[in-house]
Design a protein around this motif. Structure first.
Motif, PDB file in Angstrom:
ATOM      1  N   SER A  99      -6.773  -0.903 -15.730  1.00  0.00           N
ATOM      2  CA  SER A  99      -5.322  -1.064 -15.792  1.00  0.00           C
ATOM      3  C   SER A  99      -4.896  -2.181 -16.731  1.00  0.00           C
ATOM      4  O   SER A  99      -3.727  -2.240 -17.134  1.00  0.00           O
ATOM      5  CB  SER A  99      -4.763  -1.340 -14.392  1.00  0.00           C
ATOM      6  OG  SER A  99      -5.182  -2.616 -13.914  1.00  0.00           O
ATOM      7  N   SER A 102      -3.906  -0.282 -19.634  1.00  0.00           N
ATOM      8  CA  SER A 102      -3.158   0.939 -19.386  1.00  0.00           C
ATOM      9  C   SER A 102      -1.966   0.636 -18.481  1.00  0.00           C
ATOM     10  O   SER A 102      -2.137   0.397 -17.282  1.00  0.00           O
ATOM     11  CB  SER A 102      -4.047   2.003 -18.737  1.00  0.00           C
ATOM     12  OG  SER A 102      -3.290   3.115 -18.337  1.00  0.00           O
ATOM     13  N   ARG A 103      -0.789   0.654 -19.064  1.00  0.00           N
ATOM     14  CA  ARG A 103       0.416   0.377 -18.273  1.00  0.00           C
ATOM     15  C   ARG A 103       0.647   1.467 -17.232  1.00  0.00           C
ATOM     16  O   ARG A 103       1.095   1.186 -16.114  1.00  0.00           O
ATOM     17  CB  ARG A 103       1.619   0.274 -19.204  1.00  0.00           C
ATOM     18  CG  ARG A 103       2.911  -0.122 -18.506  1.00  0.00           C
ATOM     19  CD  ARG A 103       4.028  -0.344 -19.500  1.00  0.00           C
ATOM     20  NE  ARG A 103       5.267  -0.709 -18.842  1.00  0.00           N
ATOM     21  CZ  ARG A 103       6.378  -1.010 -19.483  1.00  0.00           C
ATOM     22  NH1 ARG A 103       6.394  -0.979 -20.807  1.00  0.00           N
ATOM     23  NH2 ARG A 103       7.473  -1.329 -18.816  1.00  0.00           N
ATOM     24  N   SER A 104       0.368   2.722 -17.588  1.00  0.00           N
ATOM     25  CA  SER A 104       0.580   3.823 -16.645  1.00  0.00           C
ATOM     26  C   SER A 104      -0.359   3.709 -15.450  1.00  0.00           C
ATOM     27  O   SER A 104       0.045   3.979 -14.309  1.00  0.00           O
ATOM     28  CB  SER A 104       0.383   5.166 -17.344  1.00  0.00           C
ATOM     29  OG  SER A 104      -0.922   5.275 -17.888  1.00  0.00           O
ATOM     30  N   GLU A 107       0.872   0.985 -13.145  1.00  0.00           N
ATOM     31  CA  GLU A 107       1.995   1.470 -12.334  1.00  0.00           C
ATOM     32  C   GLU A 107       1.489   2.231 -11.115  1.00  0.00           C
ATOM     33  O   GLU A 107       2.064   2.131 -10.028  1.00  0.00           O
ATOM     34  CB  GLU A 107       2.894   2.381 -13.173  1.00  0.00           C
ATOM     35  CG  GLU A 107       4.076   2.945 -12.416  1.00  0.00           C
ATOM     36  CD  GLU A 107       4.904   3.918 -13.245  1.00  0.00           C
ATOM     37  OE1 GLU A 107       5.859   4.502 -12.698  1.00  0.00           O
ATOM     38  OE2 GLU A 107       4.588   4.111 -14.434  1.00  0.00           O
ATOM     39  N   ASP A 131      -6.827   7.691 -19.150  1.00  0.00           N
ATOM     40  CA  ASP A 131      -5.514   8.141 -19.623  1.00  0.00           C
ATOM     41  C   ASP A 131      -4.644   8.689 -18.489  1.00  0.00           C
ATOM     42  O   ASP A 131      -3.657   9.381 -18.726  1.00  0.00           O
ATOM     43  CB  ASP A 131      -5.673   9.208 -20.700  1.00  0.00           C
ATOM     44  CG  ASP A 131      -6.385  10.460 -20.178  1.00  0.00           C
ATOM     45  OD1 ASP A 131      -7.031  10.380 -19.105  1.00  0.00           O
ATOM     46  OD2 ASP A 131      -6.288  11.520 -20.829  1.00  0.00           O
ATOM     47  N   THR A 133      -1.881   9.268 -15.848  1.00  0.00           N
ATOM     48  CA  THR A 133      -0.472   8.906 -15.692  1.00  0.00           C
ATOM     49  C   THR A 133       0.004   9.382 -14.327  1.00  0.00           C
ATOM     50  O   THR A 133      -0.710  10.114 -13.626  1.00  0.00           O
ATOM     51  CB  THR A 133       0.389   9.559 -16.791  1.00  0.00           C
ATOM     52  OG1 THR A 133       0.305  10.985 -16.654  1.00  0.00           O
ATOM     53  CG2 THR A 133      -0.081   9.141 -18.177  1.00  0.00           C
ATOM     54  N   VAL A 134       1.219   9.001 -13.964  1.00  0.00           N
ATOM     55  CA  VAL A 134       1.766   9.415 -12.667  1.00  0.00           C
ATOM     56  C   VAL A 134       1.878  10.929 -12.596  1.00  0.00           C
ATOM     57  O   VAL A 134       1.504  11.552 -11.591  1.00  0.00           O
ATOM     58  CB  VAL A 134       3.151   8.764 -12.431  1.00  0.00           C
ATOM     59  CG1 VAL A 134       3.785   9.324 -11.154  1.00  0.00           C
ATOM     60  CG2 VAL A 134       3.023   7.254 -12.326  1.00  0.00           C
TER      61      VAL A 134
END
Length: 280
Positions: A99, A102-104, A107, A131, A133-134
Motif C-alpha cells: 500500500s 498504491s493509493r487504491s 484505501e 493493482d 482497486t475497490v
C-alpha cells in the motif's frame, strides 16, 4: 450506492420496517451521505429521530495488523499451519508494504469492511494483486463468494446461478422502485393509459402496483385520478384505491372521509368506503 433516485425508495423501505422494531444498519461513503442524506429532516422526513450516524475512522497501521491477525485466528481451521498468528502478521506486513506505493490499496486496507473482504479473498494465497482497486475487489468477491456454489464448487451449479440471479434482482428492484413508481404515476394520469385496451382488470392491476410502491400516490389519486375513473364508469378501480388506503393507512384514514365529501363519490363508492371504515 446512493443517488438521488435511491433515497425516496430507501425512505419508503425504512418507514415500512420501523413499526416492526427492526434495526437497519447501512453503510456508505461520507460524501454520499452528505450529498444525498443530509439534512435528514429534509431528505428522510419522519425518520429524523430514528437515524443515527456513526463515522467509521480509517484503520491505523497497528489496527490493520490487529484486524488481519484476528481474521487468521478466527479462521484457523482453514489453514494447514498450526501457528496462524505468524501468517496473519506476515500478511498484514505484506499489504502494508504494497500500500505504500498504491493509493487504491491503501484505501482498501484502511477501511474495516474492505479489509475484511480482502482477507477473505486473499488470506489463503497470502498475496494481494498490487493493482487491486475497490471496484476490482468487489468484482472478485462477487465472482468467488456470491456467484459461486461452495457446495458444488462451480459457478454454473443451480445454487450459484440462483444466488446470482436473486442478488441482482433484489438490487435492480430496489434501485428502480422509485423510478418505476414515478413512471407508472405519469402514465396513469394520461388518457392513453386510462383507455388501454378498455380493460378494467389491467387498470386495477396498475393501480394496485402503484399503491404498493408509493403510498404518497394515494392523495393525488383521489384528487386527480378518481374523478377521471368515475367519468369513465370504472367504479371498480376507485374501489381498488379505497381498499389500498385501508391496507396502507387503515380504516381511520382521513383520506376515506375525504372521498365521502367529493362530488364524484357515487352511491357505490360511498358504500365501499363505509364498509371499509366499519371493518367488514
Amino acid at each position: 450506492m446512493i443517488n438521488r433516485d435511491f433515497v425516496p425508495a430507501f425512505r419508503e423501505m425504512l418507514q415500512q420496517l420501523m413499526p416492526s422494531g427492526v434495526t437497519v444498519v447501512f453503510t456508505c461513503r461520507d460524501h454520499d451521505y452528505n450529498d444525498h442524506l443530509e439534512p435528514i429532516r429534509e431528505r428522510l422526513p419522519g425518520l429524523t429521530r430514528q437515524i443515527e450516524r456513526f463515522d467509521v475512522p480509517n484503520f491505523t497501521p497497528s489496527e490493520i495488523r490487529l484486524a488481519a491477525s484476528a481474521f487468521f485466528h478466527q479462521r484457523a481451521d482453514d489453514f494447514p499451519e498450526p501457528d496462524t498468528s505468524d501468517r496473519g502478521t506476515a500478511f498484514a506486513d505484506n499489504i502494508l508494504a504494497l500500500s505504500a506505493d498504491s493509493r487504491s490499496l491503501l484505501e482498501i486496507i484502511q477501511n474495516p469492511l474492505l479489509l475484511a473482504l480482502l482477507c477473505d479473498l486473499f488470506a489463503q494465497e497470502g498475496n494481494v494483486p498490487p493493482d487491486l482497486t475497490v471496484s476490482k475487489l468487489y468484482q472478485r468477491y462477487w465472482q468467488e463468494k456470491i456467484a459461486y456454489s461452495r457446495v458444488d464448487k462451480s459457478h454454473f451449479a443451480p445454487l450459484a446461478l440462483a444466488k446470482d440471479k436473486l442478488c441482482l434482482t433484489l438490487a435492480q428492484t430496489f434501485v428502480d422502485v422509485h423510478q418505476l413508481t414515478q413512471l407508472l404515476y405519469q402514465l396513469l394520469l394520461g388518457i392513453n393509459i386510462i383507455q388501454i385496451d378498455n380493460s378494467e382488470a389491467e387498470m386495477i392491476q396498475i393501480i394496485a402496483a402503484i399503491q404498493r410502491l408509493n403510498p404518497c400516490f394515494l392523495p393525488d389519486a383521489i384528487a386527480t385520478v378518481c374523478p377521471q375513473l368515475i367519468h369513465q364508469g370504472w367504479e371498480r378501480n376507485v374501489a381498488a384505491i379505497v381498499r389500498a388506503i385501508d391496507n396502507i393507512e387503515g380504516r381511520g384514514s382521513d383520506l376515506l372521509d375525504g372521498i365521502l365529501q367529493k362530488d364524484w363519490c357515487t352511491a357505490h363508492i360511498e358504500s365501499v368506503v363505509l364498509e371499509v371504515k366499519s371493518g367488514f
